[in-house]
Each structure stands twice: as C-alpha cells, then as structure tokens.
Design a protein around this motif. Structure first.
Motif, PDB file in Angstrom:
ATOM      1  N   PHE A  56       0.714  -1.374   0.607  1.00  0.00           N
ATOM      2  CA  PHE A  56       0.038   0.343   0.053  1.00  0.00           C
ATOM      3  C   PHE A  56       0.927   1.398  -0.098  1.00  0.00           C
ATOM      4  O   PHE A  56       1.957   1.142   1.227  1.00  0.00           O
ATOM      5  N   GLY A  57       0.183   1.859  -0.778  1.00  0.00           N
ATOM      6  CA  GLY A  57       1.117   3.780  -0.669  1.00  0.00           C
ATOM      7  C   GLY A  57       2.110   3.244  -1.995  1.00  0.00           C
ATOM      8  O   GLY A  57       2.516   2.672  -2.906  1.00  0.00           O
ATOM      9  N   SER A  58       3.806   4.184  -0.728  1.00  0.00           N
ATOM     10  CA  SER A  58       5.316   3.808  -1.643  1.00  0.00           C
ATOM     11  C   SER A  58       6.306   2.941  -1.063  1.00  0.00           C
ATOM     12  O   SER A  58       5.792   2.008   0.206  1.00  0.00           O
ATOM     13  N   GLY A  59       6.694   1.575  -1.877  1.00  0.00           N
ATOM     14  CA  GLY A  59       7.556   1.005  -1.386  1.00  0.00           C
ATOM     15  C   GLY A  59       7.621  -0.187  -2.146  1.00  0.00           C
ATOM     16  O   GLY A  59       8.023   0.478  -3.631  1.00  0.00           O
ATOM     17  N   TRP A  60       8.906  -1.034  -1.474  1.00  0.00           N
ATOM     18  CA  TRP A  60       9.512  -1.857  -2.347  1.00  0.00           C
ATOM     19  C   TRP A  60       9.071  -3.759  -2.349  1.00  0.00           C
ATOM     20  O   TRP A  60       8.705  -3.952  -1.173  1.00  0.00           O
ATOM     21  N   ALA A  61       9.210  -4.238  -3.877  1.00  0.00           N
ATOM     22  CA  ALA A  61       9.201  -5.805  -3.201  1.00  0.00           C
ATOM     23  C   ALA A  61      10.918  -6.374  -3.384  1.00  0.00           C
ATOM     24  O   ALA A  61      11.612  -5.643  -4.087  1.00  0.00           O
ATOM     25  N   TRP A  62      10.504  -7.434  -2.483  1.00  0.00           N
ATOM     26  CA  TRP A  62      12.339  -7.743  -2.531  1.00  0.00           C
ATOM     27  C   TRP A  62      12.260  -9.468  -3.082  1.00  0.00           C
ATOM     28  O   TRP A  62      11.348  -9.731  -2.211  1.00  0.00           O
ATOM     29  N   LEU A  63      13.728  -9.841  -3.715  1.00  0.00           N
ATOM     30  CA  LEU A  63      13.744 -11.384  -3.025  1.00  0.00           C
ATOM     31  C   LEU A  63      15.012 -11.180  -2.330  1.00  0.00           C
ATOM     32  O   LEU A  63      15.585 -10.072  -2.427  1.00  0.00           O
TER      33      LEU A  63
ATOM     34  N   ASP B  59      12.707   1.980   2.542  1.00  0.00           N
ATOM     35  CA  ASP B  59      13.692   0.768   3.530  1.00  0.00           C
ATOM     36  C   ASP B  59      14.073   0.511   3.206  1.00  0.00           C
ATOM     37  O   ASP B  59      13.339  -0.467   2.443  1.00  0.00           O
ATOM     38  N   ASN B  60      14.435  -1.048   3.886  1.00  0.00           N
ATOM     39  CA  ASN B  60      15.770  -1.690   3.188  1.00  0.00           C
ATOM     40  C   ASN B  60      15.623  -3.146   4.095  1.00  0.00           C
ATOM     41  O   ASN B  60      15.845  -2.799   4.828  1.00  0.00           O
ATOM     42  N   PRO B  61      15.488  -4.401   3.105  1.00  0.00           N
ATOM     43  CA  PRO B  61      15.760  -5.215   4.238  1.00  0.00           C
ATOM     44  C   PRO B  61      17.569  -5.586   4.936  1.00  0.00           C
ATOM     45  O   PRO B  61      16.790  -5.997   6.598  1.00  0.00           O
ATOM     46  N   LEU B  62      18.169  -4.668   4.868  1.00  0.00           N
ATOM     47  CA  LEU B  62      19.254  -5.036   5.129  1.00  0.00           C
ATOM     48  C   LEU B  62      19.317  -4.237   7.067  1.00  0.00           C
ATOM     49  O   LEU B  62      19.730  -4.136   7.590  1.00  0.00           O
ATOM     50  N   MET B  63      18.038  -3.920   6.778  1.00  0.00           N
ATOM     51  CA  MET B  63      18.233  -2.558   8.142  1.00  0.00           C
ATOM     52  C   MET B  63      17.300  -2.862   9.486  1.00  0.00           C
ATOM     53  O   MET B  63      17.582  -3.584  10.820  1.00  0.00           O
ATOM     54  N   GLY B  64      16.993  -4.580   9.072  1.00  0.00           N
ATOM     55  CA  GLY B  64      16.719  -5.636  10.038  1.00  0.00           C
ATOM     56  C   GLY B  64      15.496  -5.250  10.913  1.00  0.00           C
ATOM     57  O   GLY B  64      14.005  -4.303  10.453  1.00  0.00           O
ATOM     58  N   GLU B  65      15.008  -6.761  11.398  1.00  0.00           N
ATOM     59  CA  GLU B  65      13.429  -6.446  11.614  1.00  0.00           C
ATOM     60  C   GLU B  65      13.255  -5.306  12.348  1.00  0.00           C
ATOM     61  O   GLU B  65      11.271  -4.723  13.012  1.00  0.00           O
ATOM     62  N   ALA B  66      13.790  -5.033  13.551  1.00  0.00           N
ATOM     63  CA  ALA B  66      13.980  -3.964  13.906  1.00  0.00           C
ATOM     64  C   ALA B  66      12.946  -2.293  13.710  1.00  0.00           C
ATOM     65  O   ALA B  66      11.692  -1.509  14.360  1.00  0.00           O
ATOM     66  N   ILE B  67      13.824  -2.276  12.677  1.00  0.00           N
ATOM     67  CA  ILE B  67      13.214  -0.644  12.011  1.00  0.00           C
ATOM     68  C   ILE B  67      12.869  -1.124  10.819  1.00  0.00           C
ATOM     69  O   ILE B  67      11.402  -0.879  10.283  1.00  0.00           O
ATOM     70  N   SER B  68      12.559  -1.826   9.575  1.00  0.00           N
ATOM     71  CA  SER B  68      11.905  -2.628   8.374  1.00  0.00           C
ATOM     72  C   SER B  68      10.586  -3.587   8.894  1.00  0.00           C
ATOM     73  O   SER B  68       9.932  -4.132   7.381  1.00  0.00           O
ATOM     74  N   GLY B  69      10.788  -4.199   9.756  1.00  0.00           N
ATOM     75  CA  GLY B  69      10.158  -5.026   9.925  1.00  0.00           C
ATOM     76  C   GLY B  69       9.901  -6.503   9.353  1.00  0.00           C
ATOM     77  O   GLY B  69       9.279  -7.789   9.084  1.00  0.00           O
ATOM     78  N   ILE B  70      11.625  -6.579   8.252  1.00  0.00           N
ATOM     79  CA  ILE B  70      11.597  -7.743   7.761  1.00  0.00           C
ATOM     80  C   ILE B  70      13.154  -7.608   7.824  1.00  0.00           C
ATOM     81  O   ILE B  70      13.734  -6.810   8.453  1.00  0.00           O
ATOM     82  N   SER B  71      13.680  -8.961   7.315  1.00  0.00           N
ATOM     83  CA  SER B  71      15.144  -9.123   7.667  1.00  0.00           C
ATOM     84  C   SER B  71      16.019 -10.350   6.499  1.00  0.00           C
ATOM     85  O   SER B  71      14.856 -10.633   6.157  1.00  0.00           O
ATOM     86  N   GLY B  72      16.982  -9.849   6.066  1.00  0.00           N
ATOM     87  CA  GLY B  72      17.596 -10.832   4.591  1.00  0.00           C
ATOM     88  C   GLY B  72      18.675  -9.711   3.548  1.00  0.00           C
ATOM     89  O   GLY B  72      19.042  -8.266   4.482  1.00  0.00           O
ATOM     90  N   TYR B  73      19.203 -10.533   2.963  1.00  0.00           N
ATOM     91  CA  TYR B  73      20.115 -10.182   1.865  1.00  0.00           C
ATOM     92  C   TYR B  73      19.266 -10.110   1.068  1.00  0.00           C
ATOM     93  O   TYR B  73      18.831 -10.675  -0.111  1.00  0.00           O
ATOM     94  N   PRO B  74      19.145  -8.928  -0.039  1.00  0.00           N
ATOM     95  CA  PRO B  74      18.344  -8.157  -0.805  1.00  0.00           C
ATOM     96  C   PRO B  74      19.213  -9.001  -2.528  1.00  0.00           C
ATOM     97  O   PRO B  74      20.302  -8.464  -2.231  1.00  0.00           O
ATOM     98  N   ILE B  75      18.512  -9.571  -3.233  1.00  0.00           N
ATOM     99  CA  ILE B  75      18.769 -10.352  -4.339  1.00  0.00           C
ATOM    100  C   ILE B  75      17.916  -9.294  -5.401  1.00  0.00           C
ATOM    101  O   ILE B  75      18.943  -9.324  -6.436  1.00  0.00           O
ATOM    102  N   LEU B  76      16.920  -8.834  -5.462  1.00  0.00           N
ATOM    103  CA  LEU B  76      16.321  -7.944  -6.680  1.00  0.00           C
ATOM    104  C   LEU B  76      15.752  -7.095  -5.545  1.00  0.00           C
ATOM    105  O   LEU B  76      14.596  -7.790  -4.310  1.00  0.00           O
ATOM    106  N   GLY B  77      15.207  -5.539  -6.382  1.00  0.00           N
ATOM    107  CA  GLY B  77      14.193  -5.291  -5.879  1.00  0.00           C
ATOM    108  C   GLY B  77      13.885  -5.006  -7.178  1.00  0.00           C
ATOM    109  O   GLY B  77      14.433  -4.695  -8.180  1.00  0.00           O
ATOM    110  N   LEU B  78      12.166  -4.366  -6.764  1.00  0.00           N
ATOM    111  CA  LEU B  78      11.639  -3.116  -6.999  1.00  0.00           C
ATOM    112  C   LEU B  78      10.892  -2.466  -6.962  1.00  0.00           C
ATOM    113  O   LEU B  78      10.224  -2.341  -5.915  1.00  0.00           O
TER     114      LEU B  78
END
Length: 205
Positions: A125-132, A148-167
């Motif tokens: 919803f609204g603005s953001g990114w989809a990630w693999l 927000d970016n997955p590298l920010m971690g769950e405490a900030i972005s709500g998710i975590s992981g190393y981004p492979i692909l982003g849209l």
C-alpha cells in the motif's frame, strides 16, 4: 567522504519499451540525486558515520542520534535501494544456474516465485519496494514501506535478509508510462531483470 549518484551502466533508453526513457532519466537524476543530497547533508554532523558504505550505514540506524535517524533511514535507504535497483536492470539476461535452482526449491517453480513477487509488489500500500531476499540459506519474497531496506533489520523495517532483487513501486518509478496501472509495470519488470547481477548477489549472500 560523501555519497555520489552512481552512473547508470546503460543509456536512459536502454530498457525501452518496458521502462521508458523519460521516467528513467527523471528517476535517476532527480529522485535518486535528492536522496544522495539529503543523506550527505545529514551526515555532515556525523563524521563517525560519514565514511561508511551506504549498506553498512543502514544497518547501524539504531546507533544514530534521534534527530538524524529518520532522515537517514529515508535518504540513505533511498540511495541504497536505488543503487541496487539500477544494477539489477538489463535486457537479455537469463535466469539459470544456482539461483534458478534455489528459486525452484524454495517457491516450487519460477512461475510461483514470480506470482509471489508480483503480489508483494502489487499489494504494497502506498510507496515501497518488493524484494527477493536470502535469509538463513533460503529465499523469500518480502516488501518494505517507503525507502526501507531488508538490511535495516526487523526492528526497523519489519523484515530482514540480504536483498537479491528489488522492485521500486513508488509512483515516481512508473507513473509517466503506466499511470495507475501498477500491475502492468510489475509485469514489464520481468523483461528487464538483470539475472546475472541477481545471481552474483545470491552467490555473495
């Protein structure tokens, strides 16, 4: 040291007809440049953070002073996200090898992965990114709000992981060509994914 706008490894018209020249030029020279400028402005008073690569900086947001945390979350995040985004675009590459095998393992099929990724992009919803992302040895599809970016971690972005692909699913990424038809923009993305870059990130993760 300050962040700089990275040069694109292709012309603004290189992704036509899927991503149009005008949008690419505005997106790169105006939107991304603004994130760079704002991040650099915020870092002027933070010499202990100013020399960090952007991916390292966005993993240390919890260490920033409260009055700088939001501006750098948004603008260093925007710089990190777009720097990855540009490198992840190219016509004519093929999904193959270890990345393809991992996608089939973790999603059941390439089509199932694309469906999951497309749903994450369309329903943000609204603005953001989809990630693999790659996390704990497995691939997953996630989305984040704003810059927000997955590298920010769950405490900030709500998710975590190393981004492979982003849209990027901010309207500025597609509105000139696709107006309110975000699903059409998402479908067009599969024609310009740089699978070679994604495979290199997968191997590095």
């Amino acid at each position: 040291m300050s962040f700089t706008l990275p040069s694109l490894p292709y012309g603004y018209d290189a992704l036509e007809p899927h991503f149009d020249k005008e949008t690419m030029e505005i997106h790169h020279t105006k939107h991304h440049q603004t994130y760079v400028n704002n991040a650099n402005g915020a870092l002027k008073s933070l010499p202990e953070f100013a020399n960090l690569p952007v991916d390292d900086l966005i993993q240390k947001l919890d260490q920033l002073p409260a009055d700088k945390k939001t501006v750098l979350r948004n603008n260093a995040g925007g710089h990190a996200n777009h720097s990855l985004f540009w490198k992840g675009l190219k016509q004519g590459t093929t999904l193959q090898g270890e990345l393809k095998s991992a996608i089939e393992r973790d999603f059941g099929s390439v089509d199932a992965f694309k469906e999951a990724f497309g749903k994450a992009a369309a329903t943000r919803f609204g603005s953001g990114w989809a990630w693999l992302v790659k996390k704990d040895g497995k691939l997953a599809v996630v989305s984040t709000a704003n810059q927000d970016n997955p590298l920010m971690g769950e405490a900030i972005s709500g998710i975590s992981g190393y981004p492979i692909l982003g849209l990027d699913v901010w309207e500025h990424a597609y509105y000139l060509k696709y107006q309110n038809r975000r699903p059409d923009y998402i479908k067009s993305f599969w024609n310009v994914v740089n699978w070679d870059e994604a495979a290199a990130r997968f191997s590095h993760a």
